[in-house]
Scaffold this active site. Structure first.
Site, PDB file in Angstrom:
ATOM      1  N   CYS A  17      51.946  18.607  45.682  1.00 22.52           N
ATOM      2  CA  CYS A  17      51.570  17.223  45.354  1.00 22.52           C
ATOM      3  C   CYS A  17      51.161  17.062  43.887  1.00 22.52           C
ATOM      4  CB  CYS A  17      50.476  16.718  46.287  1.00 22.52           C
ATOM      5  SG  CYS A  17      48.943  17.655  46.223  1.00 22.52           S
ATOM      6  N   GLY A 515      35.377  50.500  44.005  1.00 23.88           N
ATOM      7  CA  GLY A 515      34.655  49.271  43.674  1.00 23.88           C
ATOM      8  C   GLY A 515      34.462  48.437  44.917  1.00 23.88           C
ATOM      9  N   SER A 517      34.753  45.191  47.477  1.00 22.99           N
ATOM     10  CA  SER A 517      35.873  44.331  47.870  1.00 22.99           C
ATOM     11  C   SER A 517      35.928  43.114  46.946  1.00 22.99           C
ATOM     12  CB  SER A 517      35.702  43.858  49.315  1.00 22.99           C
ATOM     13  OG  SER A 517      35.765  44.946  50.195  1.00 22.99           O
ATOM     14  N   SER A 519      36.862  43.190  43.816  1.00 17.50           N
ATOM     15  CA  SER A 519      36.538  43.530  42.420  1.00 17.50           C
ATOM     16  C   SER A 519      37.771  43.564  41.522  1.00 17.50           C
ATOM     17  CB  SER A 519      35.813  44.881  42.358  1.00 17.50           C
ATOM     18  OG  SER A 519      36.616  45.904  42.923  1.00 17.50           O
ATOM     19  N   GLY A 520      38.989  43.537  42.120  1.00 23.33           N
ATOM     20  CA  GLY A 520      40.215  43.513  41.316  1.00 23.33           C
ATOM     21  C   GLY A 520      41.008  44.800  41.354  1.00 23.33           C
ATOM     22  N   LYS A 521      40.659  45.727  42.249  1.00 22.19           N
ATOM     23  CA  LYS A 521      41.332  47.035  42.299  1.00 22.19           C
ATOM     24  C   LYS A 521      42.827  46.900  42.623  1.00 22.19           C
ATOM     25  CE  LYS A 521      38.755  48.663  45.641  1.00 22.19           C
ATOM     26  NZ  LYS A 521      37.994  47.438  45.953  1.00 22.19           N
TER      27      LYS A 521
END
EC number: 3.4.22.-
Length: 715
Positions: A17, A515, A517, A519-521
């Site tokens: 949209c 790291g 959950s 965190s960007g691993k």
């Protein structure tokens, strides 16, 4: 600026949209961009398009954008800057965008990207109850130049049609002969009424009848041949249209799949079927129906010009019917295809998540959701069918009225002895060979409209560029060191998931990334296989930028194994050999399954490696799936393995055995793990928190630092 109806753009998928609203504004200034292109520019995610994303996309296209939070006083301004984009919460639930095209004392005029609503007006009270106050005002910059992106129309399918010219020619010839035989049958009827019966020509009648019977046998053989050739044509077109769509799907980047629901992708297969139906019908109408109309028109004119002119008077009525129903069919086809996509998505989602649904005893709740969506789809489909039936009724009334009028007027000509009874009956019999092809041509309207809408939806996929579009030669590497320099990444225009990552990984190093959950691993390692492109920074392999690699070569060198690996329908051996080295030997297969600690499990099965697995191997445990996937990865030619929680479903003892098997391998292995027992055994540990590398070192070194890793380890 006055908003023109021709600039309206409807959304194709649920999350379009914002891009559709932007498209309407762009069209008002002469720029035409596909929704697929705008999604890329605006960073559309599975959650939709943010106002910031719309702003950034417009700025890339040389527009100046003011994003303001305003109130109802905006509509009191004499020179309010229409059109503009307004952010609303539709039905008090769904974030949505309108294009505001104008307002008066009591109403606000909107262009809603929802194809079921389109351009309409709302009471000010209704609009203000939905409006968040956020509005985007676009104007061109001095450097602005209108651009038009070409989207393929139905004409783009002409090359596909011309490739089948021999089959089409044979169909047309067969159909033409069949029609000629039918016309001869009509003249036989005229001769029988006007000559053979009145003059008692029994011998001639018998000869002609036997001859006609033989031609009818030939006609039926040709009908069979035509039906057979039509099936051949249909299958060949399906190969060209549907398989090309599947091929393109396989070549699209991961970002395409991460921003769309599965049903939105699979529903395009029925869209492709609509296009096939329209192509086949158009071929027959163009090459056959038009020819028959011209031929029978000439015959009818020669038979009796007065009656033929009466027939021609009905054609404008058919044209009026087409014009009246065109916008209605377009709207209703959009509605049906969109609700079908939503329904498909929900069904696929619920089947994939059936274990969770049963575990939560939520069958009824999920059923009710699908029941509502299915009812919505049926309602839209019924509305379309009703419109088609009404149009069919009107056309039938025109045709029947024409037939009665012809017989009525023709009877007066017979009574006044201007034509014979046989001529009238023959004219009436031939009339169907003139009106039926015209009806077929008229019926193309609904099919072509459905196909046009379907083609628009397919275009939104075809216009997404393939990740393999740029041909690249394979590169030779002297080493396999990985280096990430100043790497940042964000989904769309949301917050940064990774920020200024600096990381070097040596060839054959065994490294664990740990790291919390979120965190960007996982995002970090997906950048290594080019599933996503870094927002900034450079990643090199063997000193060469990843962007210079052919993606097939890169993914043969770096194998990413996710936490939930997919097991495909087929035997265990088929699954093990997927992506493996060519001509992998039995010895290599046995070594891989031993390293993955799955050999004993497989050989205990009755059929061993030939054991057939269903989709996603529901007969296997989560740990068995992970070990089969690990063995598959070990059979690949990859020099670098990325194991993203790839042993998380295993017990501690089996996991430890596998780690001991993997550590001596002559490969770089990157583990992502929540279990720190994995980290303890690796050469080096990288600690990631909130998208940044905050610690690096061995298990012993990091414990001695008393930092974040030490807290993870003890807690």
């Amino acid at each position: 600026m006055k908003f023109k109806k021709k600039n309206y753009t409807s959304q194709v998928d649920e999350m379009d949209c914002g891009c559709a609203a932007l498209s309407m504004i762009l069209k008002s200034y002469g720029t035409e961009k596909s929704l697929a292109s705008l999604r890329l520019l605006a960073g559309t995610t599975i959650e939709g398009t943010s106002a910031l994303g719309i702003k950034k996309a417009a700025e890339i296209l040389e527009f100046s954008v003011q994003a303001l939070r305003t109130d109802a006083s905006l509509f009191e301004m004499k020179n309010a800057p229409y059109p503009f984009i307004a952010h609303v919460i539709k039905d008090q639930k769904y974030p949505h965008y309108y294009v505001i095209t104008g307002a008066n004392k009591n109403s606000v005029f909107i262009a809603d990207p929802d194809p079921t609503i389109k351009m309409t007006k709302l009471s000010k009270e209704a609009f203000l109850s939905e409006w968040t106050g956020i509005s985007l005002f676009l104007s061109t910059t001095p450097s602005y130049h209108p651009t038009k992106e070409k989207a393929s129309s139905l004409l783009s399918f002409i090359p596909i049609i011309t490739r089948q010219k021999k089959v089409i020619l044979n169909i047309v010839i067969a159909s033409f002969i069949v029609t000629l035989i039918n016309i001869l049958g009509s003249y036989y009827l005229q001769s029988m009424i006007d000559s053979y019966i009145p003059n008692a020509l029994m011998g001639t009648l018998g000869i002609i009848s036997v001859g006609l019977l033989l031609t009818y046998i030939i006609q039926q053989v040709l009908e069979f041949a035509k039906a057979f050739l039509l099936n051949v044509l249909s299958q060949r077109l399906a190969i060209d249209v549907i398989l090309s769509y599947i091929r393109h799907i396989f070549q699209l980047p991961m970002s395409f799949f991460s921003t769309r629901r599965t049903g939105e992708i699979t529903s395009r297969f029925s869209d492709a079927s609509s296009i096939l139906d329209a192509i086949a019908s158009t071929i027959l109408s163009l090459f056959l129906d038009l020819t028959i109309v011209v031929m029978t028109g000439l015959i009818l004119g020669l038979q009796n010009m007065q009656l033929f002119l009466l027939v021609l008077l009905a054609i404008p009525l058919y044209i009026v019917v087409i014009i009246i129903f065109t916008p209605l069919f377009e709207k209703q086809n959009h509605e049906v295809m969109q609700t079908n996509a939503v329904l498909n998505s929900s069904i696929i989602e619920d089947i994939n998540g059936i274990e969770t649904i049963k575990a939560l005893a939520s069958e009824q709740e999920r059923y009710q959701k699908i029941d509502y969506e299915f009812a919505s789809y049926l309602k839209k489909a019924f509305t379309l069918q009703k419109s088609e039936a009404i149009q069919g009724l009107i056309k039938a009334i025109i045709q029947l009225t024409l037939s009665v009028t012809i017989l009525w007027f023709g009877a007066t000509l017979v009574i006044s002895q201007k034509i014979t009874l046989g001529q009238l009956i023959t004219f009436n019999a031939l009339l169907s060979y003139f009106t039926n092809p015209i009806t077929n041509i008229i019926n193309l309207q609904t099919k072509l409209q459905k196909a046009r809408v379907a083609n628009e939806r397919l275009n939104e996929v075809y216009l997404v560029p393939s990740e393999f579009e740029e041909k690249k030669t394979e590169l030779s590497l002297s080493h396999f060191n990985l280096n990430m320099s100043d790497i940042s990444y964000q989904y769309g225009f949301g917050r940064k998931v990774l920020s200024e990552i600096e990381l070097s990984i040596k060839e054959n190093e065994k490294l664990t990334i740990v790291g919390m959950s979120g965190s960007g691993k996982s995002t970090l390692v997906k950048l290594l296989v080019n599933f996503f492109q870094p927002t900034s920074g450079t990643i090199t392999l063997g000193g060469i930028d990843l962007q210079q690699f052919d993606k097939h070569q890169l993914r043969r060198l770096i194998n990413y194994l996710p936490q939930q690996p997919y097991i495909f329908t087929g035997s265990i051996l088929d699954n093990l050999l997927l992506g493996a080295n060519e001509n992998a030997s039995q010895e290599e297969i046995l070594k891989a399954v031993e390293l993955a600690e799955i050999r004993a499990d497989i050989e205990q099965m009755q059929l061993g490696y030939q054991t057939e697995l269903s989709s996603d191997a529901s007969s296997l445990s989560g740990g068995q799936k992970q070990r089969i996937a690990l063995a598959r990865a070990l059979l690949s030619p990859a020099k670098i393995l990325i194991l993203d929680e790839a042993t998380s479903n295993l017990d501690m003892i089996t996991e430890k055995k596998i780690l001991k098997n993997l550590l001596p391998l002559d490969k770089t292995i990157i583990f992502i793990a929540h279990r720190l027992s994995v980290a303890e055994m690796s050469h080096r540990i990288i600690v990631v928190d909130q998208g940044k590398v905050i610690e690096s070192g061995s298990h012993v070194d990091l414990l001695a630092q008393n930092g974040f890793y030490e807290q993870l380890y003890h807690n």
